[in-house]
Design a protein around this motif. Structure first.
Motif, short mmCIF file in Angstrom:
data_model
loop_
_atom_site.label_atom_id
_atom_site.label_comp_id
_atom_site.label_asym_id
_atom_site.label_seq_id
_atom_site.Cartn_x
_atom_site.Cartn_y
_atom_site.Cartn_z
N ASN A 181 0.82 -1.21 0.00
CA ASN A 181 0.00 0.00 0.00
C ASN A 181 0.86 1.26 0.00
O ASN A 181 2.07 1.22 0.21
CB ASN A 181 -1.00 0.00 1.16
CG ASN A 181 -0.39 0.54 2.45
OD1 ASN A 181 0.80 0.41 2.69
ND2 ASN A 181 -1.23 1.14 3.28
N PHE A 182 0.19 2.38 -0.24
CA PHE A 182 0.82 3.70 -0.28
C PHE A 182 0.01 4.59 0.64
O PHE A 182 -1.16 4.88 0.37
CB PHE A 182 0.82 4.26 -1.71
CG PHE A 182 1.55 3.42 -2.71
CD1 PHE A 182 2.83 3.76 -3.13
CD2 PHE A 182 0.96 2.28 -3.24
CE1 PHE A 182 3.51 2.99 -4.06
CE2 PHE A 182 1.63 1.50 -4.17
CZ PHE A 182 2.92 1.85 -4.58
N TRP A 183 0.64 5.04 1.73
CA TRP A 183 -0.04 5.92 2.68
C TRP A 183 0.27 7.38 2.33
O TRP A 183 1.43 7.76 2.17
CB TRP A 183 0.47 5.69 4.10
CG TRP A 183 0.09 4.39 4.74
CD1 TRP A 183 0.92 3.35 5.04
CD2 TRP A 183 -1.20 3.99 5.21
NE1 TRP A 183 0.23 2.34 5.65
CE2 TRP A 183 -1.08 2.71 5.78
CE3 TRP A 183 -2.45 4.61 5.22
CZ2 TRP A 183 -2.16 2.03 6.33
CZ3 TRP A 183 -3.53 3.94 5.77
CH2 TRP A 183 -3.36 2.66 6.32
N TYR A 184 -0.78 8.20 2.25
CA TYR A 184 -0.62 9.64 2.00
C TYR A 184 -1.26 10.42 3.15
O TYR A 184 -2.39 10.12 3.54
CB TYR A 184 -1.32 10.05 0.70
CG TYR A 184 -0.73 9.49 -0.56
CD1 TYR A 184 0.21 10.20 -1.29
CD2 TYR A 184 -1.12 8.23 -1.04
CE1 TYR A 184 0.74 9.69 -2.48
CE2 TYR A 184 -0.60 7.72 -2.21
CZ TYR A 184 0.33 8.45 -2.92
OH TYR A 184 0.85 7.93 -4.08
N VAL A 185 -0.57 11.41 3.66
CA VAL A 185 -1.16 12.27 4.68
C VAL A 185 -2.16 13.20 4.00
O VAL A 185 -2.16 13.37 2.77
CB VAL A 185 -0.09 13.08 5.43
CG1 VAL A 185 0.89 12.16 6.14
CG2 VAL A 185 0.68 14.00 4.47
#
Length: 247
Positions: A181-185
């Motif tokens: 996955n790719f976490w973005y704030v």
């Protein structure tokens, strides 16, 4: 939860000791200064990770009005593993690499009906209700969720966007399941006073309620938050003077 090497994780799986094992670990973490740190893997895997085209994730962030990419995470599970319903505080692009997974999704406005644990609880952000065997008598607000869930089945190569604060329960369907996955704030439109959108989005309302709960727990003690809120909303007796005496 426990810490172990990837080799130990595979070994324990092969032992078939009756327990279910699920791997969730950070891979790459992106600092504000532009530096990237990588978890300890073999040299080839690290090279593969660092060779990912960052321009693609940047374009996705721009399209979605996300903030910066914060980290990538690896998920490894086996047949029939169930991750119970919970929500996260970052935007999530979830890529299925091997096997398949079934997601059951509810938008952020549904969170109160899922009766999550308090913010000071070790299971914060997880639902207390069992969606596999719903108990409507104990949790009457569950009835509000009927017809509001969305199902998504991911096969290899599928990418799912999970907005911040959306509740998701994940069922592993394949014999071996690997996901990245790719976490973005958040970019600020949900929380920053200078950028926040009005009226408040459900995610913003949820985050505001979390801060109120944190504040009350600090002032009154976690055990007293529930009865204080019930009184505050006019549904119970006033708090004892001893509760507030030294606050």
């Amino acid at each position: 939860a426990c810490r172990m090497s990837f080799r130990d994780f595979l070994r324990r799986r092969e032992c078939q000791d009756g327990r279910e094992y699920y791997l969730q670990t950070p891979l790459l973490q992106y600092a504000a200064d532009g530096s990237i740190s990588c978890a300890k893997f073999d040299e080839q895997l690290e090279l593969d990770l660092r060779s990912m085209d960052s321009s693609i994730s940047s374009k996705l962030a721009e399209l979605g009005s996300f903030g910066p990419l914060s980290r990538n995470q690896l998920f490894v599970s086996f047949s029939d593993f169930l991750t119970t319903a919970h929500y996260d505080q970052q935007h999530n692009l979830f890529l299925q690499l091997r096997g398949s997974k079934r997601f059951l999704l509810f938008d952020a406005a549904c969170v109160p009906d899922l009766s999550p644990y308090p913010v000071h609880h070790p299971l914060d952000r997880k639902a207390r209700v069992d969606l596999e065997q719903p108990d409507f008598r104990s949790w009457p607000r569950l009835k509000n969720l009927q017809g509001r869930g969305v199902e998504a089945v991911l096969e290899p190569g599928d990418l799912l966007f999970l907005p911040m604060s959306w509740v998701h329960q994940v069922h592993s369907l394949g014999q071996e399941n690997i996901s990245l996955n790719f976490w973005y704030v958040d970019s600020g439109v949900l929380f920053s006073p200078s950028k926040v959108l009005w009226p408040l989005a459900p995610s913003s309302v949820l985050e505001l309620s979390r801060h109120v709960e944190y504040f009350l727990a600090e002032q009154l003690g976690p055990a007293n938050v529930g009865c204080f809120i019930v009184w505050w909303l006019g549904g119970g007796p006033s708090p004892e003077d001893s509760m507030l005496a030294d606050r």
